[in-house]
Design a protein around this motif. Sequence first.
Motif, PDB file in Angstrom:
ATOM      1  N   LYS A  49       0.827  -1.225   0.000  1.00 29.77           N
ATOM      2  CA  LYS A  49       0.000   0.000   0.000  1.00 29.77           C
ATOM      3  C   LYS A  49       0.853   1.263   0.000  1.00 29.77           C
ATOM      4  N   ASN A  50       2.142   1.131   0.307  1.00 31.78           N
ATOM      5  CA  ASN A  50       3.032   2.296   0.365  1.00 31.78           C
ATOM      6  C   ASN A  50       3.620   2.660  -1.003  1.00 31.78           C
ATOM      7  N   GLN A  61      -4.182  -7.653  -3.369  1.00 27.51           N
ATOM      8  CA  GLN A  61      -3.620  -6.471  -2.703  1.00 27.51           C
ATOM      9  C   GLN A  61      -3.349  -5.331  -3.679  1.00 27.51           C
TER      10      GLN A  61
END
Length: 242
Positions: free
Chosen positions: A159-160, A211
Amino acid sequence: MNFFVQKEYVNDNQIIIKGSDVNHIKNVLRHTIGDVLDVVSDNIKYSAKIVEMDSDFIRCEIVDAYKEELSNVRITIFQGLAKADKIEYIIQKCTELGVYEIAPVEMKRCVVKLDSKDKIKKIERWKKIAEVAAKQSLRNDILKVEKIYSFEDMKNCLKNYDYAILAYEKEEKITLKSILKKIDCDSVNIAVIIGPEGGIDDNEVYELIAQGAKSVTLGKRILRTETAPVAMSAIIMYELES
């Protein structure tokens, strides 16, 4: 060759070099008083003239200094944990190419298994390899190798990143080129995910895609685990770096 020193060893007009670099400068490179070295500290590159040489340190006067801008493309390679010689090759070559970080990952099909003590030793060795490669390639920062990740750690990190790109041998439609064509920004943070020698497990692929990772094909041929990250990094930097 660049020599890296900690920030506290640099002041307004001089730099102190300590550690193993002292022996290398004196006895391998045969530098003497008056010679000028390339020294890097805190992403600032200095031209520094040797004014004093001792058995434990070398003192230099700063001749010139400038801050070099880092690449607008920041690549982190999440590399399935592979055999030692392969990981070391990946670190060396990715350092030369300008990759920001190598993050070894424990995956289902990894043939290498390390205990806690082995992990600490490996990380220290890999950091040293990255530093030596940075010196030789005149890089102004050192590629990061901070820890060995679990698969869950890696998933949580995605997510970064602006983009997560997964090299997957069963992907037939989506190419790396097609993904890179969609990237249109001045600065980008990319995660590249590579499986270990045995390839990446299908269930892991599904989890990564869930993801937000994009699986890509690298062509008709299957690349080795140590070839894929080098090839992908070179392509990404060529296409996106300004």
